[in-house]
Structures are given as C-alpha cells and as structure tokens.
Design an enzyme around this catalytic site. Sequence first.
Site, PDB file in Angstrom:
ATOM      1  N   LYS A 237       0.836  -1.209   0.000  1.00 23.55           N
ATOM      2  CA  LYS A 237       0.000   0.000   0.000  1.00 23.55           C
ATOM      3  C   LYS A 237       0.873   1.263   0.000  1.00 23.55           C
ATOM      4  O   LYS A 237       0.491   2.274  -0.569  1.00 23.55           O
ATOM      5  CB  LYS A 237      -0.959  -0.020   1.194  1.00 23.55           C
ATOM      6  CG  LYS A 237      -2.158  -0.936   0.932  1.00 23.55           C
ATOM      7  CD  LYS A 237      -3.055  -1.116   2.116  1.00 23.55           C
ATOM      8  CE  LYS A 237      -2.499  -2.087   3.120  1.00 23.55           C
ATOM      9  NZ  LYS A 237      -2.457  -3.471   2.657  1.00 23.55           N
ATOM     10  N   CYS A 355      -8.116  -6.685   7.119  1.00 23.65           N
ATOM     11  CA  CYS A 355      -8.597  -7.733   6.197  1.00 23.65           C
ATOM     12  C   CYS A 355      -9.249  -8.815   7.060  1.00 23.65           C
ATOM     13  O   CYS A 355      -8.919  -9.987   6.973  1.00 23.65           O
ATOM     14  CB  CYS A 355      -7.480  -8.272   5.311  1.00 23.65           C
ATOM     15  SG  CYS A 355      -5.995  -8.736   6.191  1.00 23.65           S
TER      16      CYS A 355
END
Length: 418
Positions: A237, A355
Amino acid sequence: MRFTPALFHHSKTLLSEVLRFDFPADRLVSDYFRQHRELGHADRGFVAETVFTVLRRKRSLSARCAGELTSRRLLLATLACLQGMNRRELDVVLTEAERHWLAHAKAVQIRELPAAERLDLPDWLYELLVAQFAADEIEPLAAGLNQPAPLDLRVNSLKAGRAEVLERLRADGLPAEPCPYSPLGIRLAGKPALSKHPLFIDGSIEVQDEGSQLLGFLLQPRRGEMVADFCAGAGGKTLLLGALMRSQGRLYAFDVSDQRLARLKPRLARSGLSNVHPVRIDSERDIKIKRLAGKLDRVLVDAPCSGLGTLRRNPDLKWRQTPESVAELSVKQAAILAAAASLVKKGGRLVYATCSLLEAENEAVVQAFLTQHPEFAVRSAQEILGKQEISIDCGERLRLLPHRHGTDAFYAATMERQ
C-alpha cells in the site's frame, strides 16, 4: 504432469508439516520448494494446490475419513473426491483397505452434515458469521472464502498506463482483464510466474489484491502532503500511496519489523519513488511517532488483524486463529488506532482498515475510538470513491466481500479530524 508415488510422497510430507499449524502455510510451502528444487513448475503447482485444498476443505474432508484423520487419508480424499482423480490414477499409491474405504468416502452426503462442517468453518467462526450476516448470505460467503483467489496486479501509474500494460500482457499470452473497481487493477487468470516478466522487473506492475488497492483511493493522498502508512509491512500500500502522490511530498512507512521493511527495499527501488521514508518503530508509542504529532495530512492504519478476510489465500488461518487470539488483537488494534490518530492534523484524514470479517476487529474498534475521540467524524467511503469515478456499492464504511466484490474481505472506516 503424471501422478506418481514420489509426487504423492511430497504432498503428504508437506501436508504433515502444514497441519501442525506452527507456522503460516505459505511460508512452509515456499521453504519446502526451496529444499526440493528437483520439483518442476507443474509438480510444485500440483503439490501446493493439493495441500491448500485440504486446508480449505478440512472439515468436510474429515467427515469422509471415517475416524482415521491422517495426512494420508485427507490427501487421498482430496484427490478422489475434490480433484476428480479416478481409481486407476490413484492405484499406484493405494492399499487394498484404502480402495475399499475410498468407495465409502465418495458416497458421504456432504449436504447432510451440520452447517459449520459442510461449509468448512470452525464452529466459533461459523457462529460469529451467523450473528453478523443475513441467513441467506452465509453459504455464498463461505463458498467465496473457499475458492482460490485470482491474481490481481496494480499498475504503477508513475511508469505505465493500465491500457498499455493490458496490451503487453495479452501480447505475451497472459489472459488479463481490468479489475471492476480499482482504476489501476488488472486481474489475471491462473497463476502465471511473473517475477521474471519485464513489466515486473522494471516496476511497472506489482501484485496487490484489488481490495487492498481501494484502501489507497480511500486515503486519497495528494502531491506535496505529509502522509504515513502506519503499519506498512512489506509496503504494497505504501507504493500505491507514493504513486498517487506522484512521488512528491513525504511518505513515512512505519513498521515494527526490520524484516518486513527489508522486503520493501527492492520493491521501492523498482517503483521509481523518491518520497518514501521507511522507519522502524519499537511500538506505536515510539518517540519517532510523538515527534510528528498533529503534523500529518493523511494516515493509513492497515492494522495487524486475524486475516480471516484472506482465507482464499491463507486458508490455514481459520484453523490457526481462535476467539482468544481475536480478543488480543482487538486490544492491540485499539492502541494502534489511537496512536496513529495523534499524527493527524486538523482537517486531516485517517483510514482504519483490516482484512478481517469480524465486528470485534472492525466496527467495535472504530466505535470505541470515536467515543473517546469526538474530534473525529466518519466520512462516507462510497462518496469518496464515487468522486474518483470508482463506482462501488459499499456503504458509509467500506465492506468488501469475496462473493459480492470478487476481492478479499476488507473493512475500512474513513475519518477526518474536525
């Protein structure tokens, strides 16, 4: 590829190691293949796929094993009942007793098993999902989590455009399609080896799930800003945020692990980014964090979590995590979120993401934080993404699910400091 006793032996040896659940399955698989370089690409694919199928379907496979729950029986049940190998192919490894047992194993009516067994979930996780999701969504969700994930790529917008990358991949015989949501996402069929592909070597593409890419668009960093990826890990990311900033401004990649940040370095070199500053911190209370209090425009917290949203890739997690480990994680997540929030200046943006599928790691953590920090207000994820021409039905807080969106399961809350 021809099925042989040697290939069965490799599968059984690796499965026995993985089922001890001492270490992550993907790490054990990589280590095993490093030690057995004699295995070709097709052989490695067979062994890995078979082992991961056992992990995905372990509970329903156990029902076929007639009380003898060994690596060998789980493997044979997988090959015969799930991977469609016939008796003639399997004869090279079967004993007479196993031939008799396999006929019974194939006849087991999976649809008659209790729901958690049928859906290949541990009881505790099944019960939590039933409490969170509508009754008609549990089966499609479990089925989505039990499917292998496709291979998603992210185009590095500093080096290439998506259209030209798609054209190049297709010209090289790789069936590639644009991802439905991420403007930089590409989805590949199968699991082609990409590490030697020129586009990977020159940093034009990175492997990154589409859901993970959308977190960067939620943070929406701009050129010249001060930004932090608070739990950077190996930096997937971070690299996206740097590209969205056009390599201008200052982007901190914080992590407590030297090892993870070391994995970021070669990726950073390929990316062409010059605005990323990897920083190892001792904890969320590190003095390096305190020095930046109130100075950052945007902070992403992709918090350490149970990973239960990534079961398509990491099916061992449903057998390795426990209610106790989830409770410990939610305490850690709350502390990390509070520390990361201290960096955000007035008018700045904070994104908390996991997640995980579980409310204990998601809504509960965010609600407790908002109660203690009334200066932060939630912004609509759907609105933020819509303004970037990303059309997705995700609500105020981003909730991605494999059976609805084709991504790993992600949760994200976007907050701004008033």
